[in-house]
Design a protein around this motif. Structure first.
Motif, PDB file in Angstrom:
ATOM      1  N   UNK A  23       0.823  -1.215   0.000  1.00 45.01           N
ATOM      2  CA  UNK A  23       0.000   0.000   0.000  1.00 45.01           C
ATOM      3  C   UNK A  23       0.850   1.256   0.000  1.00 45.01           C
ATOM      4  N   UNK A  24       1.939   1.252   0.761  1.00 46.16           N
ATOM      5  CA  UNK A  24       2.830   2.413   0.786  1.00 46.16           C
ATOM      6  C   UNK A  24       3.443   2.629  -0.601  1.00 46.16           C
ATOM      7  N   UNK A  25       3.854   1.557  -1.265  1.00 43.15           N
ATOM      8  CA  UNK A  25       4.433   1.682  -2.609  1.00 43.15           C
ATOM      9  C   UNK A  25       3.412   2.268  -3.576  1.00 43.15           C
ATOM     10  N   UNK A  26       2.186   1.797  -3.491  1.00 36.59           N
ATOM     11  CA  UNK A  26       1.142   2.270  -4.402  1.00 36.59           C
ATOM     12  C   UNK A  26       0.775   3.721  -4.117  1.00 36.59           C
ATOM     13  N   UNK A  27       0.578   4.049  -2.834  1.00 42.68           N
ATOM     14  CA  UNK A  27       0.063   5.374  -2.493  1.00 42.68           C
ATOM     15  C   UNK A  27       1.138   6.452  -2.407  1.00 42.68           C
ATOM     16  N   UNK A  28       2.285   6.131  -1.819  1.00 41.01           N
ATOM     17  CA  UNK A  28       3.271   7.169  -1.541  1.00 41.01           C
ATOM     18  C   UNK A  28       4.543   7.068  -2.367  1.00 41.01           C
ATOM     19  N   UNK A  29       4.840   5.910  -2.918  1.00 39.72           N
ATOM     20  CA  UNK A  29       6.080   5.725  -3.676  1.00 39.72           C
ATOM     21  C   UNK A  29       6.291   6.757  -4.771  1.00 39.72           C
TER      22      UNK A  29
END
Length: 166
Positions: A23-29
Protein backbone atom coordinates in the motif's frame (compact mmCIF):
# COMPACT_ATOMS: atom_id res chain seq x y z
CA UNK A 1 18.46 -11.06 11.33
CA UNK A 2 14.86 -12.06 11.82
CA UNK A 3 14.70 -15.63 12.98
CA UNK A 4 11.22 -16.91 12.31
CA UNK A 5 9.97 -20.24 13.36
CA UNK A 6 6.53 -21.62 12.74
CA UNK A 7 4.78 -19.27 15.17
CA UNK A 8 1.53 -17.99 13.58
CA UNK A 9 2.12 -14.57 15.19
CA UNK A 10 5.36 -14.18 13.24
CA UNK A 11 3.76 -15.20 9.95
CA UNK A 12 0.83 -12.83 10.57
CA UNK A 13 3.24 -9.99 11.30
CA UNK A 14 5.11 -10.59 8.05
CA UNK A 15 1.90 -10.74 6.03
CA UNK A 16 0.57 -7.53 7.60
CA UNK A 17 3.88 -5.73 6.98
CA UNK A 18 3.87 -7.02 3.38
CA UNK A 19 0.41 -5.58 2.76
CA UNK A 20 1.39 -2.29 4.37
CA UNK A 21 4.52 -2.05 2.17
CA UNK A 22 2.46 -2.76 -0.93
CA UNK A 23 0.00 0.00 0.00
CA UNK A 24 2.83 2.41 0.79
CA UNK A 25 4.43 1.68 -2.61
CA UNK A 26 1.14 2.27 -4.40
CA UNK A 27 0.06 5.37 -2.49
CA UNK A 28 3.27 7.17 -1.54
CA UNK A 29 6.08 5.72 -3.68
CA UNK A 30 5.52 7.93 -6.73
CA UNK A 31 4.97 11.08 -4.63
CA UNK A 32 8.01 10.76 -2.38
CA UNK A 33 10.75 11.29 -4.93
CA UNK A 34 13.99 13.05 -4.08
CA UNK A 35 16.27 13.94 -7.03
CA UNK A 36 14.05 11.84 -9.30
CA UNK A 37 14.68 8.85 -7.04
CA UNK A 38 11.92 6.91 -5.38
CA UNK A 39 12.15 4.34 -2.61
CA UNK A 40 11.57 0.79 -3.74
CA UNK A 41 9.37 -0.68 -1.04
CA UNK A 42 8.91 -3.81 -3.12
CA UNK A 43 12.67 -4.45 -2.86
CA UNK A 44 12.33 -4.08 0.91
CA UNK A 45 9.53 -6.61 0.81
CA UNK A 46 11.61 -9.17 -1.11
CA UNK A 47 14.61 -8.64 1.17
CA UNK A 48 12.47 -8.84 4.32
CA UNK A 49 11.06 -12.22 3.29
CA UNK A 50 14.45 -13.47 2.17
CA UNK A 51 16.17 -12.41 5.41
CA UNK A 52 13.49 -13.85 7.63
CA UNK A 53 12.04 -16.91 5.92
CA UNK A 54 14.75 -18.10 3.56
CA UNK A 55 15.57 -18.08 -0.11
CA UNK A 56 12.38 -19.80 -1.28
CA UNK A 57 10.16 -17.26 0.45
CA UNK A 58 12.42 -14.46 -0.77
CA UNK A 59 12.10 -15.68 -4.35
CA UNK A 60 8.31 -15.94 -4.11
CA UNK A 61 8.00 -12.54 -2.44
CA UNK A 62 10.42 -11.05 -4.98
CA UNK A 63 8.47 -12.47 -7.88
CA UNK A 64 5.09 -11.29 -6.58
CA UNK A 65 6.32 -7.87 -5.49
CA UNK A 66 8.19 -7.45 -8.79
CA UNK A 67 5.04 -8.32 -10.69
CA UNK A 68 3.10 -5.76 -8.65
CA UNK A 69 5.83 -3.17 -9.32
CA UNK A 70 5.81 -3.89 -13.06
CA UNK A 71 2.06 -3.36 -13.15
CA UNK A 72 2.36 -0.02 -11.31
CA UNK A 73 5.44 1.55 -12.94
CA UNK A 74 6.39 2.38 -16.51
CA UNK A 75 9.35 0.04 -16.99
CA UNK A 76 9.78 -2.87 -19.38
CA UNK A 77 7.33 -5.49 -18.12
CA UNK A 78 9.04 -8.31 -16.27
CA UNK A 79 12.20 -6.34 -15.50
CA UNK A 80 11.48 -5.69 -11.82
CA UNK A 81 10.00 -9.17 -11.50
CA UNK A 82 13.34 -10.62 -12.53
CA UNK A 83 15.41 -8.17 -10.48
CA UNK A 84 13.36 -8.57 -7.29
CA UNK A 85 13.24 -12.37 -7.63
CA UNK A 86 17.03 -12.44 -7.74
CA UNK A 87 17.25 -9.92 -4.86
CA UNK A 88 14.93 -12.09 -2.72
CA UNK A 89 17.14 -15.10 -3.36
CA UNK A 90 20.40 -13.27 -2.75
CA UNK A 91 19.16 -11.67 0.49
CA UNK A 92 19.10 -14.97 2.36
CA UNK A 93 22.13 -16.37 0.58
CA UNK A 94 24.27 -13.35 1.51
CA UNK A 95 22.91 -13.18 5.04
CA UNK A 96 23.63 -16.86 5.66
CA UNK A 97 27.09 -16.88 4.09
CA UNK A 98 28.25 -13.73 5.82
CA UNK A 99 27.01 -15.10 9.16
CA UNK A 100 25.50 -12.09 10.84
CA UNK A 101 22.39 -11.73 12.95
CA UNK A 102 22.75 -7.99 13.52
CA UNK A 103 19.73 -6.00 12.23
CA UNK A 104 22.10 -3.24 11.09
CA UNK A 105 23.65 -5.77 8.75
CA UNK A 106 20.24 -6.26 7.11
CA UNK A 107 20.19 -2.55 6.28
CA UNK A 108 23.67 -2.77 4.73
CA UNK A 109 22.64 -5.83 2.70
CA UNK A 110 19.54 -3.96 1.57
CA UNK A 111 21.77 -1.08 0.42
CA UNK A 112 23.98 -3.49 -1.55
CA UNK A 113 21.03 -5.30 -3.11
CA UNK A 114 19.39 -1.98 -3.93
CA UNK A 115 22.54 -0.74 -5.69
CA UNK A 116 22.70 -3.97 -7.68
CA UNK A 117 18.99 -3.85 -8.56
CA UNK A 118 19.09 -0.18 -9.59
CA UNK A 119 22.22 -0.78 -11.68
CA UNK A 120 20.51 -3.59 -13.61
CA UNK A 121 17.36 -1.49 -14.04
CA UNK A 122 19.52 1.43 -15.24
CA UNK A 123 21.11 -0.73 -17.93
CA UNK A 124 17.72 -1.92 -19.15
CA UNK A 125 16.05 1.51 -19.18
CA UNK A 126 18.96 2.83 -21.23
CA UNK A 127 18.89 -0.12 -23.65
CA UNK A 128 15.11 0.19 -24.09
CA UNK A 129 15.42 3.94 -24.70
CA UNK A 130 13.53 5.11 -21.61
CA UNK A 131 16.58 7.14 -20.59
CA UNK A 132 18.94 8.76 -23.08
CA UNK A 133 21.88 9.43 -20.77
CA UNK A 134 23.80 6.28 -19.79
CA UNK A 135 25.60 7.99 -16.89
CA UNK A 136 22.33 9.20 -15.39
CA UNK A 137 20.61 5.86 -16.06
CA UNK A 138 23.36 3.91 -14.30
CA UNK A 139 24.52 6.21 -11.54
CA UNK A 140 22.29 9.27 -11.11
CA UNK A 141 19.17 7.44 -10.17
CA UNK A 142 20.94 4.38 -8.78
CA UNK A 143 22.77 6.13 -5.95
CA UNK A 144 19.85 8.29 -4.81
CA UNK A 145 17.30 5.45 -5.02
CA UNK A 146 19.56 2.99 -3.21
CA UNK A 147 20.27 5.36 -0.34
CA UNK A 148 16.59 6.31 -0.12
CA UNK A 149 15.49 2.66 -0.09
CA UNK A 150 18.07 1.80 2.58
CA UNK A 151 16.95 4.71 4.76
CA UNK A 152 13.40 3.36 4.52
CA UNK A 153 14.73 -0.07 5.53
CA UNK A 154 16.10 1.18 8.86
CA UNK A 155 12.79 1.55 10.72
CA UNK A 156 11.35 -1.53 9.02
CA UNK A 157 14.19 -3.83 10.10
CA UNK A 158 14.19 -2.61 13.68
CA UNK A 159 10.38 -2.73 13.99
CA UNK A 160 10.25 -6.25 12.58
CA UNK A 161 13.11 -7.37 14.80
CA UNK A 162 11.26 -6.06 17.87
CA UNK A 163 7.96 -7.68 16.92
CA UNK A 164 9.61 -11.00 16.10
CA UNK A 165 11.33 -11.20 19.47
CA UNK A 166 8.24 -10.39 21.55
Amino acid sequence: MLNLGTDPHEKTTLIVVSLILLLIQIMFGPQTGIFDAHPNFMLLLACMWGFSRGSESGVIAGFLSGLAYDIMVNTPFGLMTLVLTIAGFLSRLLQRNLISTDPKFAVLLTLGLSILAEFVVGIFIFVFGLEGNIIYALFGRMIASSIYTSLCAIPLVFILNKFMRD
